[in-house]
Design a protein around this motif. Structure first.
Motif, PDB file in Angstrom:
ATOM      1  N   GLU A   1      22.199  89.769  32.817  1.00  0.00           N
ATOM      2  CA  GLU A   1      22.449  90.631  33.971  1.00  0.00           C
ATOM      3  C   GLU A   1      23.368  91.789  33.599  1.00  0.00           C
ATOM      4  OE1 GLU A   1      24.251  90.422  38.514  1.00  0.00           O
ATOM      5  OE2 GLU A   1      23.570  88.583  37.552  1.00  0.00           O
TER       6      GLU A   1
ATOM      7  N   GLY B   1      21.601  94.218  31.375  1.00  0.00           N
ATOM      8  CA  GLY B   1      20.679  94.997  32.196  1.00  0.00           C
ATOM      9  C   GLY B   1      21.383  96.115  32.934  1.00  0.00           C
TER      10      GLY B   1
ATOM     11  N   SER C   1      20.603 100.118  32.630  1.00  0.00           N
ATOM     12  CA  SER C   1      20.273 100.929  33.803  1.00  0.00           C
ATOM     13  C   SER C   1      21.026 102.260  33.808  1.00  0.00           C
ATOM     14  CB  SER C   1      20.571 100.155  35.094  1.00  0.00           C
ATOM     15  OG  SER C   1      21.962  99.985  35.282  1.00  0.00           O
TER      16      SER C   1
ATOM     17  N   VAL D   1      12.840  89.635  31.105  1.00  0.00           N
ATOM     18  CA  VAL D   1      13.665  90.083  32.231  1.00  0.00           C
ATOM     19  C   VAL D   1      13.743  91.607  32.260  1.00  0.00           C
ATOM     20  CG1 VAL D   1      16.021  90.148  33.158  1.00  0.00           C
ATOM     21  CG2 VAL D   1      15.019  87.975  32.469  1.00  0.00           C
TER      22      VAL D   1
ATOM     23  N   LYS E   1      10.504  93.297  33.332  1.00  0.00           N
ATOM     24  CA  LYS E   1      10.310  93.252  34.780  1.00  0.00           C
ATOM     25  C   LYS E   1      11.260  94.204  35.499  1.00  0.00           C
ATOM     26  CE  LYS E   1       9.455  89.134  36.606  1.00  0.00           C
ATOM     27  NZ  LYS E   1       9.578  87.678  36.894  1.00  0.00           N
ATOM     28  N   ASN E   2      12.479  94.327  34.977  1.00  0.00           N
ATOM     29  CA  ASN E   2      13.475  95.182  35.631  1.00  0.00           C
ATOM     30  C   ASN E   2      13.219  96.670  35.384  1.00  0.00           C
ATOM     31  OD1 ASN E   2      14.737  92.901  36.550  1.00  0.00           O
ATOM     32  ND2 ASN E   2      16.508  93.043  35.196  1.00  0.00           N
TER      33      ASN E   2
END
Length: 207
Positions: A15, A18, A22, A44, A47-48
């Motif tokens: 997380e 990620g 971003s 993950v 998909k993100n």
């Protein structure tokens, strides 16, 4: 056959990694992950960030089988390619031509401290050849700062790594960044992460 592997560290840090990804302007194209391990990160992030194509890789067959199982389990077969067999030290890397044309960045998570220093030099050397100016290389893991550990737990971890293999160990960020500079990268951003880790974003520039 379900060959998925489950790495606790991946579940803990995906997380926060990620969140760092971003902040990078990700455009359409490929992200190449070196040393993908179980493949949990890759599915993950695919998909993100559906605007990019996440290309995983690993030299270990058991890991590549796990990655393939994760891709199938998450129903990403039409979005995410199968893992490449890349040993970071064996250069040049065998890269599909379509990936080379649209490669936006390279990422390596928790690799350089469980590999010889030669793997770090090879990582920057090949990345410097593959990435065009403005593209990024991101590392995640523990680092020493000014040749000092930032926590007692990292110091103990470093000792345990060297007991397993004397060529392993937590790297000093200054030395890593020197190697980056030799291959046309500047250290753009250093981000402190949970559990005494860092994300380091390098940017390719003209030499």
């Amino acid at each position: 056959m379900d060959n998925r592997l489950f790495f606790p560290a991946t579940e803990r840090n995906r997380e926060c990694i990620g969140e760092v990804l971003s902040t990078i302007l990700l455009t359409r194209g490929f992200i190449l992950e070196i040393g993908s391990g179980s493949g949990e990160h890759g599915v993950v992030f695919q998909k993100n960030f559906p605007e990019i194509t996440w290309q995983s890789s690993d030299p270990e067959l058991i890991h590549r089988n796990s990655i393939s199982s994760w891709i199938e389990h998450e129903e990403l077969n039409f979005q995410m390619p199968q893992p490449l067999n890349i040993d970071v030290e064996k250069i040049p890397w065998e890269i599909p031509s379509e990936l080379m044309v649209s490669l936006q960045g390279i990422i390596s998570i928790n690799m350089i401290h469980i590999a010889s220093w030669n793997c770090t030099t090879s990582l920057f050397n090949e990345s410097g050849k593959l990435l065009n100016n403005g593209k990024f290389l991101m590392l995640y893991g523990p680092f020493k700062i000014d040749n000092k550990h930032i926590s007692h737990s990292n110091e103990l971890f470093d000792s345990s790594l060297k007991m397993q293999n004397k060529s392993w160990g937590v790297r000093d960020l200054r030395e890593v960044s020197k190697e980056a500079a030799k291959n046309g990268f500047i250290e753009e951003k250093l981000i402190r992460m949970p559990a005494y880790n860092f994300s380091v974003i390098y940017r390719k520039v003209s030499l």
